[in-house]
Design a protein around this motif. Sequence first.
Motif, PDB file in Angstrom:
ATOM      1  N   GLY A 220       0.854  -1.169   0.000  1.00  0.00           N
ATOM      2  CA  GLY A 220       0.000   0.000   0.000  1.00  0.00           C
ATOM      3  C   GLY A 220       0.892   1.220   0.000  1.00  0.00           C
ATOM      4  N   SER A 221       0.336   2.357   0.323  1.00  0.00           N
ATOM      5  CA  SER A 221       1.127   3.568   0.376  1.00  0.00           C
ATOM      6  C   SER A 221       2.322   3.407   1.312  1.00  0.00           C
ATOM      7  CB  SER A 221       0.248   4.728   0.840  1.00  0.00           C
ATOM      8  OG  SER A 221       1.019   5.877   1.083  1.00  0.00           O
ATOM      9  N   ASP A 222       2.058   2.968   2.547  1.00  0.00           N
ATOM     10  CA  ASP A 222       3.127   2.834   3.541  1.00  0.00           C
ATOM     11  C   ASP A 222       3.042   1.517   4.300  1.00  0.00           C
ATOM     12  OD1 ASP A 222       4.606   5.417   3.389  1.00  0.00           O
ATOM     13  OD2 ASP A 222       2.650   6.255   3.873  1.00  0.00           O
ATOM     14  N   HIS A 223       2.515   0.488   3.685  1.00  0.00           N
ATOM     15  CA  HIS A 223       2.494  -0.828   4.344  1.00  0.00           C
ATOM     16  C   HIS A 223       2.796  -1.916   3.337  1.00  0.00           C
ATOM     17  CE1 HIS A 223      -1.789  -0.658   2.899  1.00  0.00           C
ATOM     18  NE2 HIS A 223      -1.532  -1.934   2.614  1.00  0.00           N
ATOM     19  N   SER A 224       3.104  -3.097   3.852  1.00  0.00           N
ATOM     20  CA  SER A 224       3.399  -4.264   3.017  1.00  0.00           C
ATOM     21  C   SER A 224       2.677  -5.472   3.578  1.00  0.00           C
ATOM     22  CB  SER A 224       4.910  -4.553   2.978  1.00  0.00           C
ATOM     23  OG  SER A 224       5.630  -3.451   2.468  1.00  0.00           O
ATOM     24  N   ALA A 225       2.529  -6.497   2.753  1.00  0.00           N
ATOM     25  CA  ALA A 225       1.882  -7.728   3.197  1.00  0.00           C
ATOM     26  C   ALA A 225       2.412  -8.901   2.401  1.00  0.00           C
ATOM     27  CB  ALA A 225       0.364  -7.632   3.057  1.00  0.00           C
ATOM     28  N   VAL A 235       1.638  -8.895   7.822  1.00  0.00           N
ATOM     29  CA  VAL A 235       1.592  -7.481   7.469  1.00  0.00           C
ATOM     30  C   VAL A 235       2.641  -6.706   8.250  1.00  0.00           C
ATOM     31  CG1 VAL A 235      -0.857  -7.475   6.823  1.00  0.00           C
ATOM     32  CG2 VAL A 235      -0.219  -7.130   9.217  1.00  0.00           C
ATOM     33  N   TRP A 236       3.097  -5.591   7.691  1.00  0.00           N
ATOM     34  CA  TRP A 236       4.040  -4.727   8.397  1.00  0.00           C
ATOM     35  C   TRP A 236       3.995  -3.327   7.789  1.00  0.00           C
ATOM     36  CZ3 TRP A 236       5.267  -8.724   5.151  1.00  0.00           C
ATOM     37  CH2 TRP A 236       6.041  -8.458   4.019  1.00  0.00           C
ATOM     38  N   GLY A 237       4.573  -2.371   8.523  1.00  0.00           N
ATOM     39  CA  GLY A 237       4.586  -0.984   8.070  1.00  0.00           C
ATOM     40  C   GLY A 237       3.597  -0.123   8.833  1.00  0.00           C
ATOM     41  N   PHE A 262     -10.391 -14.021  10.352  1.00  0.00           N
ATOM     42  CA  PHE A 262     -10.968 -14.536   9.107  1.00  0.00           C
ATOM     43  C   PHE A 262     -11.891 -15.717   9.382  1.00  0.00           C
ATOM     44  CE2 PHE A 262      -6.633 -12.940   8.028  1.00  0.00           C
ATOM     45  CZ  PHE A 262      -7.031 -11.787   7.351  1.00  0.00           C
ATOM     46  N   GLN A 263     -12.518 -15.720  10.565  1.00  0.00           N
ATOM     47  CA  GLN A 263     -13.436 -16.788  10.980  1.00  0.00           C
ATOM     48  C   GLN A 263     -12.758 -18.151  10.914  1.00  0.00           C
ATOM     49  OE1 GLN A 263     -16.950 -16.316   8.557  1.00  0.00           O
ATOM     50  NE2 GLN A 263     -17.541 -14.408   9.563  1.00  0.00           N
ATOM     51  N   ASN A 264     -11.444 -18.146  11.258  1.00  0.00           N
ATOM     52  CA  ASN A 264     -10.611 -19.351  11.312  1.00  0.00           C
ATOM     53  C   ASN A 264     -10.498 -20.060   9.972  1.00  0.00           C
ATOM     54  OD1 ASN A 264      -9.924 -19.228  14.133  1.00  0.00           O
ATOM     55  ND2 ASN A 264     -12.033 -19.830  14.577  1.00  0.00           N
ATOM     56  N   GLU A 265     -10.683 -19.317   8.893  1.00  0.00           N
ATOM     57  CA  GLU A 265     -10.477 -19.890   7.566  1.00  0.00           C
ATOM     58  C   GLU A 265      -9.145 -19.410   7.007  1.00  0.00           C
ATOM     59  OE1 GLU A 265     -13.478 -20.074   4.680  1.00  0.00           O
ATOM     60  OE2 GLU A 265     -15.135 -19.991   6.115  1.00  0.00           O
ATOM     61  N   LYS A 266      -8.593 -20.175   6.087  1.00  0.00           N
ATOM     62  CA  LYS A 266      -7.341 -19.803   5.449  1.00  0.00           C
ATOM     63  C   LYS A 266      -7.608 -18.728   4.399  1.00  0.00           C
ATOM     64  CE  LYS A 266      -5.169 -24.321   6.123  1.00  0.00           C
ATOM     65  NZ  LYS A 266      -4.235 -23.839   7.148  1.00  0.00           N
ATOM     66  N   VAL A 267      -6.658 -17.816   4.263  1.00  0.00           N
ATOM     67  CA  VAL A 267      -6.774 -16.750   3.280  1.00  0.00           C
ATOM     68  C   VAL A 267      -6.331 -17.290   1.920  1.00  0.00           C
ATOM     69  CG1 VAL A 267      -5.985 -14.461   2.594  1.00  0.00           C
ATOM     70  CG2 VAL A 267      -6.380 -14.981   5.010  1.00  0.00           C
ATOM     71  N   ALA A 268      -7.174 -17.083   0.912  1.00  0.00           N
ATOM     72  CA  ALA A 268      -6.874 -17.594  -0.431  1.00  0.00           C
ATOM     73  C   ALA A 268      -6.292 -16.512  -1.336  1.00  0.00           C
ATOM     74  CB  ALA A 268      -8.133 -18.171  -1.064  1.00  0.00           C
ATOM     75  N   ALA A 269      -6.703 -15.275  -1.129  1.00  0.00           N
ATOM     76  CA  ALA A 269      -6.218 -14.184  -1.972  1.00  0.00           C
ATOM     77  C   ALA A 269      -6.338 -12.869  -1.215  1.00  0.00           C
ATOM     78  CB  ALA A 269      -7.014 -14.112  -3.274  1.00  0.00           C
ATOM     79  N   VAL A 270      -5.470 -11.925  -1.542  1.00  0.00           N
ATOM     80  CA  VAL A 270      -5.450 -10.623  -0.872  1.00  0.00           C
ATOM     81  C   VAL A 270      -5.211  -9.530  -1.903  1.00  0.00           C
ATOM     82  CG1 VAL A 270      -4.449  -9.258   0.997  1.00  0.00           C
ATOM     83  CG2 VAL A 270      -4.360 -11.740   1.109  1.00  0.00           C
ATOM     84  N   TRP A 271      -5.851  -8.379  -1.687  1.00  0.00           N
ATOM     85  CA  TRP A 271      -5.626  -7.198  -2.504  1.00  0.00           C
ATOM     86  C   TRP A 271      -5.350  -6.021  -1.577  1.00  0.00           C
ATOM     87  CZ3 TRP A 271      -9.386 -10.788  -3.108  1.00  0.00           C
ATOM     88  CH2 TRP A 271      -9.414 -11.501  -4.324  1.00  0.00           C
ATOM     89  N   HIS A 276      -5.722   0.363   2.708  1.00  0.00           N
ATOM     90  CA  HIS A 276      -6.592  -0.701   3.200  1.00  0.00           C
ATOM     91  C   HIS A 276      -6.244  -2.020   2.523  1.00  0.00           C
ATOM     92  CE1 HIS A 276      -8.690   0.089  -0.586  1.00  0.00           C
ATOM     93  NE2 HIS A 276      -9.396  -1.022  -0.404  1.00  0.00           N
ATOM     94  N   LEU A 277      -6.762  -3.109   3.102  1.00  0.00           N
ATOM     95  CA  LEU A 277      -6.546  -4.452   2.563  1.00  0.00           C
ATOM     96  C   LEU A 277      -7.881  -5.169   2.434  1.00  0.00           C
ATOM     97  CD1 LEU A 277      -3.480  -5.402   4.771  1.00  0.00           C
ATOM     98  CD2 LEU A 277      -3.433  -5.371   2.285  1.00  0.00           C
ATOM     99  N   VAL A 278      -7.975  -6.047   1.467  1.00  0.00           N
ATOM    100  CA  VAL A 278      -9.151  -6.891   1.274  1.00  0.00           C
ATOM    101  C   VAL A 278      -8.667  -8.325   1.116  1.00  0.00           C
ATOM    102  CG1 VAL A 278     -11.141  -7.391  -0.180  1.00  0.00           C
ATOM    103  CG2 VAL A 278     -10.403  -5.024   0.116  1.00  0.00           C
ATOM    104  N   ALA A 279      -9.270  -9.244   1.867  1.00  0.00           N
ATOM    105  CA  ALA A 279      -8.861 -10.651   1.807  1.00  0.00           C
ATOM    106  C   ALA A 279     -10.042 -11.542   1.465  1.00  0.00           C
ATOM    107  CB  ALA A 279      -8.255 -11.088   3.140  1.00  0.00           C
ATOM    108  N   GLN A 280      -9.756 -12.610   0.740  1.00  0.00           N
ATOM    109  CA  GLN A 280     -10.765 -13.608   0.386  1.00  0.00           C
ATOM    110  C   GLN A 280     -10.350 -14.944   0.977  1.00  0.00           C
ATOM    111  OE1 GLN A 280     -11.165 -14.256  -3.820  1.00  0.00           O
ATOM    112  NE2 GLN A 280     -12.631 -15.918  -3.591  1.00  0.00           N
ATOM    113  N   THR A 281     -11.270 -15.614   1.647  1.00  0.00           N
ATOM    114  CA  THR A 281     -10.986 -16.936   2.190  1.00  0.00           C
ATOM    115  C   THR A 281     -11.612 -17.997   1.288  1.00  0.00           C
ATOM    116  OG1 THR A 281     -12.965 -16.888   3.582  1.00  0.00           O
ATOM    117  CG2 THR A 281     -10.924 -16.066   4.549  1.00  0.00           C
TER     118      THR A 281
END
Length: 288
Positions: A220-225, A235-237, A262-271, A276-281
């Motif tokens: 992101g602007s000032d973060h990484s994942a 995540v960091w930054g 993430f409701q104890n589900e594994k993350v499949a994809a992230v944007w 901000h961040l958006v994750a899909q499980t």
Amino acid sequence: MEREPSASEAAPAATALFAWGANSYGQLGLGHKEDVLLPQQLSEFCKPGCVKRITGGGGHSAIVTDEGSLFVCGLNKDGQLGLGHTEDVQYFSPCRPLLGRPIREVACGWDFTIMLTEDGQVLSCGSNSFGQLGVPCGPRRCVIPQAIELQREKAVSIAAGLRHALAATASGIAFQWGTGLASSGRRLCPGQTLPLFLTAKEPCRVTGLENSRAVCVLAGSDHSASLTDAGELYVWGSNKHGQLASQAAFLPLPQKIEAHCFQNEKVAAVWSGWTHLVAQTGLLWLRA
């Protein structure tokens, strides 16, 4: 007597590309520099159905086709379009100085561009004021894409932030370069020594991820994942807007976002957006 084809048999609808919004530098590729309030169709510069990726930076845009061609337009004062000059471009134009390699992925930072070739090579062009091009002792800008060395590792994922960039390799190592996060880190973590990857001007392995395998990196602007093959998100930054799901204002080292988020589900994809961040499980996928 011939019957009319059913809806399922009808020919698929033609695809098209549309652009709208801020256009001060011609980044919409419409041939002018006026802002556009409603979506406008782009004139054909490639077959729309062949477009694989579309992305944008501070004032420039990039498109990758299925064949690995790269088209760019917009702000180019630091050579971020990789065309060999510093004139703004108002139409999507082919970026040809790519060492003859097809492009798999492109990431646009504020005033620079990172490219990933099909054979795993990372290229960069544009401003290098903060070491975001990953070339030590390099010029303050580069108008032609140049290769970045990742300790002889082949990359599978790239990302670009405001003034920093990342890459993940086929062996699961995450690298970061560019000093964009360092100023926030020094201000928000006074008296603390920052890890080397936050101040490096060439690819530096991200510490704190040694026991995980990165398959995708984001910025992101000032973060990484970093997303791992186990479906864990680190995540960091900067956490100014709570984008890192932490109480800390700044995370100098990667921190895993706990599974219960993430409701104890594994993350499949992230944007990642700018702040901000958006994750899909769901079912895990791995990048080749």
